[in-house]
Scaffold this active site. Structure first.
Site, PDB file in Angstrom:
ATOM      1  N   ARG A  52       0.845  -1.198   0.000  1.00 47.86           N
ATOM      2  CA  ARG A  52       0.000   0.000   0.000  1.00 47.86           C
ATOM      3  C   ARG A  52       0.876   1.242   0.000  1.00 47.86           C
ATOM      4  NH1 ARG A  52      -4.681  -0.913   4.448  1.00 47.86           N
ATOM      5  NH2 ARG A  52      -4.679   1.353   4.194  1.00 47.86           N
ATOM      6  N   ASP A  54       2.273   5.066  -0.244  1.00 48.65           N
ATOM      7  CA  ASP A  54       1.777   6.314   0.322  1.00 48.65           C
ATOM      8  C   ASP A  54       1.464   7.328  -0.773  1.00 48.65           C
ATOM      9  OD1 ASP A  54       2.118   5.320   2.897  1.00 48.65           O
ATOM     10  OD2 ASP A  54       4.151   6.144   3.087  1.00 48.65           O
ATOM     11  N   TYR A 115      12.177  -1.398  -4.194  1.00 45.89           N
ATOM     12  CA  TYR A 115      11.934   0.010  -4.504  1.00 45.89           C
ATOM     13  C   TYR A 115      13.197   0.652  -5.063  1.00 45.89           C
ATOM     14  CZ  TYR A 115       7.573   0.141  -1.731  1.00 45.89           C
ATOM     15  OH  TYR A 115       6.298  -0.064  -1.250  1.00 45.89           O
ATOM     16  N   ARG A 203      11.635   5.757   2.783  1.00 45.90           N
ATOM     17  CA  ARG A 203      11.935   7.187   2.691  1.00 45.90           C
ATOM     18  C   ARG A 203      12.713   7.681   3.906  1.00 45.90           C
ATOM     19  NH1 ARG A 203       7.518  10.730   2.232  1.00 45.90           N
ATOM     20  NH2 ARG A 203       5.974   9.224   2.946  1.00 45.90           N
TER      21      ARG A 203
END
Length: 269
Positions: A52, A54, A115, A203
């Site tokens: 999920r 952001d 990622y 992040r």
């Protein structure tokens, strides 16, 4: 019902993340709307996503599954991707759709998520055509220092210092890959892969490594925060727009989908 795997890409700039939210534009929302327009209300059920993302985060390798009535899958199997392309907005695409076993779970059967985070330290900032997926960093970055900082995160650790706390949820994660490279165009790219990530974890890791990479912190400072058992206020979360989900992995043998899902649920409990 037939379980269908959907491979999805999206530009997260104008989305409030993946998960459906009232009165907000989300990826799950536009996908559900397209499926309802094609199949009718509540014909497609159980939409489940691998990760999920952001608000503002992009994806080129997102995976989700949905259950469709057998007769609808038979009718649409060969044309579903093309039909959804006509119904979905240009910043979200279903790139592939295929039948999978009923015990395939896009979230819990996954073995890894990968990622990439793009940063430019060019004095003029990000190229205009890449401004939505590349962070402009105002200081020169040293890739060797970034990789030295990254090494401390490899393996299984408690990433409480880098995660948003959720009650009854573990912050222990196993990072199997974390490295930085400088592409020919000068862009600095981090690749990070783990079994799963906490909210804002990637992040946060990037934000900590960048201040080491530009010389404001020593290379061992980011990993040194792993000894903390709560979110560190010293870590600045890197902006969402530089992050893209590029791949989700699953067992090669479909017979392992159920056992992998069971293992993942135990680990997350």
């Amino acid at each position: 019902m037939t379980r269908v795997r959907l491979d999805v890409s999206y530009d997260g700039t104008s989305f409030s993340g993946w998960a459906a939210q009232p009165e907000r534009r989300t990826v799950a929302g536009v996908l559900t709307e397209a499926l309802e327009r094609l199949l009718g209300p509540q014909a497609a059920t159980g939409l489940t996503v691998a990760g999920r993302t952001d608000a503002g985060v992009h994806a080129t390798g997102q995976v989700c599954h949905v259950d469709l009535p057998d007769e609808e899958w038979t009718r649409l199997a060969s044309t579903l991707v093309r039909r959804l392309a006509a119904l979905m907005p240009p910043d979200a695409r279903v790139r592939a759709a295929r039948q999978v076993p009923a015990d395939f779970d896009a979230r819990f059967s996954a073995t890894f998520r990968r990622y990439e985070y793009r940063v430019t330290d060019a004095p003029y900032g990000a190229e205009p055509l890449r401004r939505h997926d590349t962070l402009a960093w105002p200081r020169p970055l040293d890739v060797d220092t970034l990789n030295a900082a990254a090494k401390g995160f490899l393996g299984e650790h408690d990433f409480a210092a880098y995660c948003k706390h959720k009650e009854h949820a573990t912050t222990i994660r196993a990072i199997t890959r974390l490295d930085w490279r400088r592409d020919p165009d000068g862009t600095v790219v981090a690749t990070v892969q783990a079994d799963a990530f906490c909210q804002a974890m990637v992040r946060s890791l990037v934000g900590a490594m960048l201040v080491a990479g530009d010389g404001r912190r020593p290379a061992d400072w980011p990993a040194g925060l792993l000894s903390r058992r709560e979110r560190s206020s010293e870590v600045t979360v890197a902006p969402a727009h530089g992050l893209t989900l590029v791949a989700v992995g699953y067992p090669e043998d479909p017979e392992e989908y159920a056992s992998r899902a069971e293992l993942t649920r135990r680990l997350r409990g």
